[in-house]
Design a protein around this motif. Structure first.
Motif, PDB file in Angstrom:
ATOM      1  N   THR A   1       0.951   7.965   4.883  1.00 17.42           N
ATOM      2  CA  THR A   1       1.062   7.497   3.498  1.00 17.42           C
ATOM      3  C   THR A   1       1.435   6.016   3.450  1.00 17.42           C
ATOM      4  O   THR A   1       0.998   5.290   2.567  1.00 17.42           O
ATOM      5  N   GLU A   2       2.206   5.559   4.426  1.00 21.27           N
ATOM      6  CA  GLU A   2       2.556   4.128   4.441  1.00 21.27           C
ATOM      7  C   GLU A   2       1.389   3.266   4.925  1.00 21.27           C
ATOM      8  O   GLU A   2       1.487   2.052   4.980  1.00 21.27           O
TER       9      GLU A   2
ATOM     10  N   THR B   1       7.285  12.658   9.706  1.00 21.20           N
ATOM     11  CA  THR B   1       6.749  11.467  10.367  1.00 21.20           C
ATOM     12  C   THR B   1       5.253  11.339  10.134  1.00 21.20           C
ATOM     13  O   THR B   1       4.769  10.272   9.740  1.00 21.20           O
TER      14      THR B   1
ATOM     15  N   LEU C   1       2.916  10.052  -1.811  1.00 26.16           N
ATOM     16  CA  LEU C   1       3.310  11.240  -1.058  1.00 26.16           C
ATOM     17  C   LEU C   1       3.913  12.275  -2.004  1.00 26.16           C
ATOM     18  O   LEU C   1       4.841  11.990  -2.751  1.00 26.16           O
TER      19      LEU C   1
ATOM     20  N   ASN D   1       7.859   6.419  -2.058  1.00 27.26           N
ATOM     21  CA  ASN D   1       6.407   6.340  -1.915  1.00 27.26           C
ATOM     22  C   ASN D   1       5.671   7.196  -2.937  1.00 27.26           C
ATOM     23  O   ASN D   1       5.824   8.414  -2.978  1.00 27.26           O
TER      24      ASN D   1
ATOM     25  N   ARG E   1      12.263   6.824   2.484  1.00 27.28           N
ATOM     26  CA  ARG E   1      10.853   6.417   2.520  1.00 27.28           C
ATOM     27  C   ARG E   1      10.023   7.345   1.628  1.00 27.28           C
ATOM     28  O   ARG E   1       9.115   6.906   0.913  1.00 27.28           O
ATOM     29  N   ILE E   2      10.339   8.628   1.675  1.00 30.63           N
ATOM     30  CA  ILE E   2       9.590   9.593   0.863  1.00 30.63           C
ATOM     31  C   ILE E   2       9.834   9.336  -0.623  1.00 30.63           C
ATOM     32  O   ILE E   2       8.895   9.301  -1.424  1.00 30.63           O
TER      33      ILE E   2
ATOM     34  N   ASN F   1      14.087   8.536   6.469  1.00 26.49           N
ATOM     35  CA  ASN F   1      12.817   9.182   6.148  1.00 26.49           C
ATOM     36  C   ASN F   1      12.793   9.683   4.714  1.00 26.49           C
ATOM     37  O   ASN F   1      11.781   9.567   4.022  1.00 26.49           O
TER      38      ASN F   1
ATOM     39  N   LEU G   1       4.626  10.387   6.524  1.00 29.18           N
ATOM     40  CA  LEU G   1       5.026   9.016   6.179  1.00 29.18           C
ATOM     41  C   LEU G   1       4.131   7.980   6.834  1.00 29.18           C
ATOM     42  O   LEU G   1       3.747   6.990   6.207  1.00 29.18           O
ATOM     43  N   GLU G   2       3.808   8.188   8.107  1.00 35.63           N
ATOM     44  CA  GLU G   2       2.977   7.186   8.775  1.00 35.63           C
ATOM     45  C   GLU G   2       1.621   7.084   8.088  1.00 35.63           C
ATOM     46  O   GLU G   2       1.072   6.000   7.926  1.00 35.63           O
TER      47      GLU G   2
ATOM     48  N   SER H   1      10.481   0.324   4.253  1.00 34.54           N
ATOM     49  CA  SER H   1       9.045   0.425   3.990  1.00 34.54           C
ATOM     50  C   SER H   1       8.695   0.052   2.557  1.00 34.54           C
ATOM     51  O   SER H   1       9.309   0.553   1.624  1.00 34.54           O
TER      52      SER H   1
ATOM     53  N   HIS I   1       8.845  -0.017   8.111  1.00 35.41           N
ATOM     54  CA  HIS I   1      10.051   0.773   8.280  1.00 35.41           C
ATOM     55  C   HIS I   1      11.182  -0.083   8.851  1.00 35.41           C
ATOM     56  O   HIS I   1      10.910  -0.927   9.682  1.00 35.41           O
TER      57      HIS I   1
END
Lengths: 211, 426, 738
Positions: free
Chosen positions: B28-29, B22, B77, B74, B70-71, B67, B25-26, C520, C517
């Motif tokens: 890096t986003e 978390t 990351l 990105n 998302r990784i 998650n 991700l928070e 994202s 999200h």
């Protein structure tokens, strides 16, 4: 004297029994830390024989049940196995508190009647303080005969083998019946006990107005 | 050689569990460059080993899937697994973090086709299942494993089996010559999301975890429910494989206890309440649960969940810290001894299975850490200005449930972002 | 400009399938530019080959790709080429891993692979590159609603990260409830004594911070716009209003204490000597360093705290939940007394003492050490006896009815969130059309779906997700502190930071057109074909995020920065005019039409499976990793959310000869697991109505099944597909095969 002290304590603490225990009972200052988990109560090998297990006694102290606590047979049941102390999550020295409570109830003259542990304790003390050494034979026989002659004979016969074995192992001598051994300076020993008693009385007196 | 770009505007997150993922991700986003380090060969941490979350009874892998996607998507990351921090030096906005990478013996050519595992035979205790089952020495740690790459157990290196696994790979993904590597990475801020480990139940002598097969821990109980777990998702007790229909939960097994962990681990009450639902899920009205507790800590809106469980006639509550557990030799049933403190009732209750609600212990001992950070008596990192650009996220800071850990990790991401934004602005 | 096809023959694909014929299928039937094979497509060489094609000039340039290899969940990073649209054809997990080996299966397995390639090619043709719309703007200013501890913390932390903040506070001063406290529970080791609230320092810091603007005596008259471009009218009770623009919003509107007048059994209101915790703070502040006195001036000597007063109770008018902080608050307040005079009797009557973590348990122990007495007891009544009080309770340990005298009783009552209008009950209008619950809105959003953020349970504006606590249903608006769930000051401050992190992220995302999200970074956004739109408003109603408004002419207005790209609007549209560039009625519709449906004599049914890409699809994927066998007749299409499923797909499928349709979405209802909140539910509702379509087509209703599937349903998911095969065996093949 005990009644006077007791009365004085009641007046002094005015229903705050927790404070009274904290101030006067050995390790009593720990009672406030109990969180009523009950692990002590469950851990006691003699637990089933207690009216009130330790954790309940602690709650009763907080609920100001002075009479019920001090006249309870419960704390006299403790055999110092230390299971409760080992397991208490709050680190309370419960064994010591139990003995402290028993001692305090006796001092306040509120000990339960015919409580065998208490009786044995008194007998042991009297036996010990007489000569400064424990007279095993007299102590044993005294214990056997505490509930009357007929009961005493019955118990003694039952324990005959144990007595003989102890004699064989030289742990007990029949000669002890004739007075038995003692400390060298008996009068000095008695003087020490007397002084200790005075000190103790003064200490209790400090906590009350009954001098 | 592993090639990673890091500057003093990089944020390094240590620990790839739910909090670490978390925080990473928070940040890096929000456009930050982040490196996520994980000791295990895969991400997900402790929660990936849970069957369901309280109070929704939903599955941790569901959020993990998001998650991980998302990784994957990105570019800012970088994830390094089998990576541990060896040293940290420097100051806020200018740290150097030495990272030790232990070899996986499988590189990113791996397609997870599984041919290598077919060539392997030796089995080892499966850590993912808290050693309750076996896995091969060439293995994918779990179905959700990310990176989706196989791992070769270090103990196989130098054996013919390892060579056979290598030979089975058509893609040159197995590299048995991989060595331990050390990387020095620059970072502006470092977030420790190192999480927790279950308290060692062997230390709670009266409960017999070390002696009785049918005394297990709450984390092990989770694995029994998992369709991928050692029992294939069946609630079977270890001694004889019998269905565990009558389950006892012992709360504060190691928590709130001066002899063990002084702190309250917060999650265990809710975890046991949740696990009574598992018993129900498997056996309906034949499933019985008993919770032995000191205080039920179903805090805030979790209390609604507690009330629902209280309404279930198959669940009983006894206010009691269990004194000891014995075993009925004939049946193998654990017998719980203690006192119901509400009205002083002694009990000696037999159950099929005992689940110890073991608490959370910080997984890293920060007291011997290369840089000085504020740690409380319980071993958790305290937020303090003297920690500089080093922050805790999640359970590294206190015993927290998943929701609060994620909240805390999001806050930790902000702390790190503040540092690197200041570096960028300076 | 062409579509490139890339067929991987690795991982057994080349061994199990006739890849030569698949190449032909791709080029001849899929009608893509070319199809190259590679025996290790995800290798650097394979990826470089694709990249080289994409970098080519003119006609040779590959602008879309069809990757015929493994699942979209595998090698995602390798096959991610920036904005270039990529269709992933799942030949590994989707075909060879779920089909048994052996020549008797080869034909159906090969057909399966060929169909998936036709589908992938059709999808790629229908997809367009998604780019940001260009209507982005960046606004570095966060509006913080509420000037209490949470709000001030949020503003200061935003400033520390380099952003601007404005605090809107309805009172004439900052501080909120925390400003009314004498002290707070300790936040630092050894957690033994109450500590300063820190409110004064926060106020000073806010006032000294030139990145923070404070609007006192102010409320929000109107909030319009979207992340990156919120337009806010701030009303003032003392002066003229202001108009301001913000990039994101943090709502830290705190709580209102429970009305203790609802607790007559505790004599609240009958005597000033029964007070709430907050009222005790006032007495403690008034006392300063001296002894705490009652309203009548008597020094308090014996105080009893009643925990869970009107809380954790199912009684009418009580709160069902626990307010979380009250145990520690009573402990702190008992210390107010003990620390000035240890002789004062302080008793806490509790059901469960809830002091979690390292700090909580130490604080509890510290109170016991200071002689605060704790009794597990349930209080029934508090009686007024002259000037004093008698607390009647059942002592649960001693198992007896008991009572205590007290000269002051403190009730630990709960917190009610200041979350504004419950937009769900707003719909619950009575016959006159009046809204039943007269609550003032906080944000006054001019959103089509209502003026405030949706509530969860008990009026709290929480997120429903355990793993995503900040996913509120209004993008760019983040609630923090006790408005979100009951919490103490320490947690509220952490929460404030988390909310600011998300607010900053919303600002950065909206500036570049990226989705928040769970999708994202997605640059796609919904658009609609105006000439086809009937203004039915389904999309504006069904959007789980309240993203869609209506413009002045009654057409939908997609505020892309509010949009989470789930596609529920697209699924809702009865005339199919809504689409995303890379996900549309066409991208899915073309896939299902691309399947080669065999004639009825071949006795090979075709089952369309629409699976949620987050849960059901991974479950099928992991089933494949376990080599769980599945039917060769299924054709799976992942969807962003089951909510994006438009009934036209079902009609088209059944009309073109499919024998069954299986839809797999997430759990719906109160404990929903759908990451787009309402998507799965909307799909279920829509599919309830599909029965009419089926009966007009004279088809059995069992041919369409909707299931809730979790990501852990690894064994169950393939079984659900087998069930559909059995249904078809029973009811027979579709009569619509041509």
């Amino acid at each position: 004297m005990t009644t006077a002290v007791n009365q004085a304590m009641v007046e002094k603490y005015k229903g705050n029994f927790l404070k009274e225990v904290t101030d006067n009972v050995e390790e009593g200052s720990w009672v406030k830390m109990c969180m009523q988990c009950g692990v002590c109560s469950g851990s006691c090998p003699l637990g089933p024989h207690w009216d009130h297990p330790p954790q309940e006694l602690f709650m009763m102290i907080r609920a100001n049940k002075r009479e019920e606590v001090l006249s309870s047979t419960s704390m006299w049941m403790c055999t110092s196995c230390y299971n409760c102390v080992a397991r208490c999550p709050r680190g309370l020295p419960i064994t010591h508190i139990m003995h402290g409570l028993a001692h305090y109830s006796k001092r306040m003259g509120m000990k339960p009647k015919h409580q065998p542990t208490e009786q044995f304790g008194q007998m042991f003390w009297d036996n010990l303080t007489k000569k400064g050494r424990v007279n095993e034979l007299k102590l044993g026989l005294g214990l056997y005969f505490k509930d009357g002659f007929a009961e005493g004979v019955k118990v003694s016969m039952g324990k005959q083998k144990l007595g003989l074995n102890m004699m064989k192992a030289k742990r007990m001598s029949p000669m002890e019946m004739l007075g038995g051994h003692g400390v060298k300076d008996l009068s000095g020993f008695h003087a020490m006990l007397k002084k200790a008693e005075e000190l103790e009385a003064a200490r209790v007196g400090e906590n009350t107005d009954a001098k | 050689m592993t090639d990673v770009v890091a500057t003093n505007q990089t944020i390094i997150v240590v620990g790839g569990g739910i909090s670490g993922m978390t925080a990473a991700l928070e940040a890096t986003e929000t456009g930050k460059q982040v490196i996520l380090l994980e000791k295990r060969p895969y991400l997900g941490g402790r929660v990936s080993q849970l069957y369901k979350y309280f109070p929704k009874m939903c599955h941790p892998t569901c959020g993990q899937e998001i998650n991980q996607r998302r990784i994957k998507m990105n570019q800012n990351l970088t994830v390094l697994t089998q990576a541990e921090v060896a040293n940290i030096s420097g100051n806020t906005g200018d740290y150097t973090v030495s990272v030790t990478l232990t070899p996986r013996y499988v590189n990113n050519h791996c397609t997870a086709c599984g041919e290598c595992a077919k060539a392997a035979t030796t089995e080892f205790d499966d850590e993912f299942n808290y050693n309750m089952g076996k896995r091969k020495g060439v293995y994918l740690p779990n179905a959700m494993a990310f990176p989706q790459h196989y791992v070769i157990d270090q103990r196989l290196i130098g054996t013919a089996e390892a060579d056979a696994a290598k030979a089975a790979c058509k893609y040159g993904a197995i590299d048995l010559d991989q060595q331990v590597e050390t990387l020095d990475l620059k970072a502006g801020a470092v977030i420790f999301a190192t999480g927790w480990k279950p308290y060692d139940a062997n230390k709670i002598q009266p409960y017999g975890y070390d002696r009785f097969a049918n005394v297990i821990t709450n984390v092990e109980f989770e694995r029994l429910m998992d369709p991928h777990g050692p029992t294939g998702g069946k609630l079977l007790r270890p001694s004889d494989g019998k269905e565990a229909k009558n389950v006892a939960f012992i709360q504060c097994a190691g928590s709130r206890d001066k002899n063990h962990l002084a702190h309250c681990s917060r999650i265990c009450c809710m975890a046991s309440l949740k696990q009574t639902n598992y018993v129900q899920e498997k056996f309906g009205d034949d499933g019985k649960s008993t919770i032995y507790y000191i205080d039920m800590r179903a805090i805030d809106r979790f209390d609604d969940f507690y009330q629902k469980v209280q309404d279930n006639p198959n669940v009983s509550f006894i206010k009691s810290k269990v004194a000891k557990v014995e075993e009925d030799k004939a049946s193998g049933n654990p017998v719980l001894h203690g006192v119901d403190t509400e009205g002083y009732k002694r009990y000696a209750n037999q159950h099929d299975l005992v689940v110890l609600a073991t608490g959370m212990e910080p997984s890293v001992d920060f007291k011997g850490f290369p840089v000085k950070i504020m740690v409380n008596d319980e071993g958790f990192i305290e937020q303090d200005d003297s920690n500089g650009g080093i922050f805790a996220a999640g359970v590294a800071s206190d015993a927290l449930d998943v929701n609060r850990a994620v909240q805390h990790a999001t806050a930790a991401a902000l702390r790190a972002v503040q540092v690197v934004n200041q570096v960028a602005g300076a | 400009m062409k579509i490139g096809g890339y067929l991987c023959t690795g991982c057994g694909i080349g061994d199990r399938l006739d890849t030569k014929s698949l190449e032909t299928v791709a080029v001849r039937e899929g009608r893509i530019g070319f199809c190259k094979t590679h025996d290790f497509l995800c290798s650097q060489a394979g990826v470089d080959m694709i990249k080289a094609d994409m970098a080519a000039e003119g006609d040779e340039k590959v602008t879309k790709a069809v990757i015929m290899a493994c699942s979209r969940r595998a090698k995602t990073e390798s096959f991610h080429f920036g904005a270039t649209p990529v269709a992933r054809v799942n030949l590994r997990e989707g075909v060879i891993w779920i089909r048994p080996e052996g020549s008797e299966h080869d034909e159906t397995t090969q057909e399966m692979a060929a169909d998936y390639i036709r589908m992938g090619c059709a999808e790629a043709k229908a997809m367009q590159q998604a780019d940001a719309s260009g209507e982005q703007s960046k606004n570095n200013h966060i509006m913080v609603v509420g000037g209490g501890m949470t709000g001030m913390t949020a503003a200061l932390e935003a400033s520390k990260a380099g952003y601007y903040a404005s605090i809107i506070e309805k009172a004439d001063h900052l501080g909120g409830v925390m400003g009314q406290l004498k002290q707070r529970q300790p936040e630092r080791s050894p957690y033994q004594n109450p500590q300063d609230t820190g409110v004064a320092a926060l106020i000073a810091a806010v006032e000294a911070d030139d990145k923070i603007t404070v609007y006192l005596n102010s409320t929000i008259a109107k909030t319009a716009g979207a992340p990156g471009r919120f337009e806010v009218d701030i009303a003032s009770t003392v002066g003229t209003g202001t108009h301001a623009e913000f990039g994101a919003i943090v709502q830290a509107t705190g709580f209102t204490p429970y009305d203790a007048n609802k607790l007559p059994e505790f004599s609240y209101g009958k005597t000033p000597n029964v007070v709430t915790q907050l009222e005790l703070e006032a007495l403690a502040l008034a006392a300063g360093d001296g002894p705490i006195k009652r309203a009548d001036g008597k020094i308090v000597e014996n105080v009893v705290f009643v925990q869970c007063a009107g809380q954790r109770s199912q009684k009418e008018g009580h709160l069902s939940y626990c307010s979380g902080h009250c145990c520690a608050t009573s402990i702190k307040q008992a210390m107010y007394f003990k620390d000035t005079n240890p002789e004062i009797e302080t008793t806490v009557l509790f059901d469960d003492i809830r002091t979690p973590g390292a700090g909580g348990e130490n604080f509890y122990r510290s109170a016991q050490d200071k002689f605060v007495t704790f009794r597990k007891g349930k209080v029934s009544t508090v009686d007024v006896k002259g000037n004093d009080l008698q607390v009647n309770f059942k002592d649960l340990i001693l198992d007896e009815d008991a009572h205590m005298d007290a000269d002051l009783v403190v009730l630990a009552t709960g917190m009610l969130p200041n979350s504004g209008t419950d937009i769900d009950t707003m719909k619950d209008k009575d016959a006159s059309g009046e809204i039943k619950v007269p609550v003032t809105s906080i944000l006054n959003l001019n959103y089509r779906q209502g003026p405030d953020v949706p509530h969860l349970v008990n009026g709290f504006a929480d997120s429903h997700f355990i793993c995503f606590p900040y996913e509120t249903r209004r993008t760019g608006i983040y609630t923090a502190g006790p408005v979100r769930r009951p919490m103490d000051a320490g947690q509220a401050q952490t929460d404030a930071m988390g909310a600011v992190m998300k607010a900053i992220q919303a600002i950065e995302n909206s500036a570049s057109g990226r989705a928040a999200h769970p999708r994202s970074g997605d640059l796609s956004f919904p658009t609609f074909r105006k000439e086809g739109c009937t203004q039915c408003k389904r999309c504006t109603v069904e959007c789980p995020f309240g993203a869609i408004d209506e413009d002045e002419k009654g057409y939908p207005k997609y505020n892309e920065a509010r949009c989470r790209r789930c596609g529920t609007c697209m699924g809702a549209c009865p005339v199919q005019v809504i689409s995303f560039k890379n996900y549309s009625i066409e991208t899915v519709g073309a896939q299902l039409k691309a399947v080669d449906v065999p004639d009825e004599f071949q006795e090979k049914p075709r089952i369309l499976v629409l699976a949620c890409e987050n849960d059901a699809y991974p479950a099928l994927d992991m089933a494949a990793m376990k080599r769980n066998e599945s039917s060769a007749f299924i054709r799976v299409i992942p969807v962003r959310c089951l909510g994006s499923t438009n009934t036209i797909w079902i009609k088209d499928a059944l009309g073109s000869g499919y024998d069954g349709v299986v839809m797999m979405g997430c759990k719906k209802g109160a404990d929903y697991q759908c990451h787009f909140v309402k998507g799965s539910e909307m799909a279920h509702v829509r599919m309830e109505k599909i029965g009419d379509t089926l009966s007009t087509m004279n088809l059995e209703s069992e041919r369409v099944a909707v299931h809730e599937v979790a990501i852990t349903d690894i064994d169950r998911a393939p079984k659900l597909l087998d069930e559909m095969v059995e249904v078809i065996n029973r009811v027979g093949l579709s009569p619509f095969k041509f």
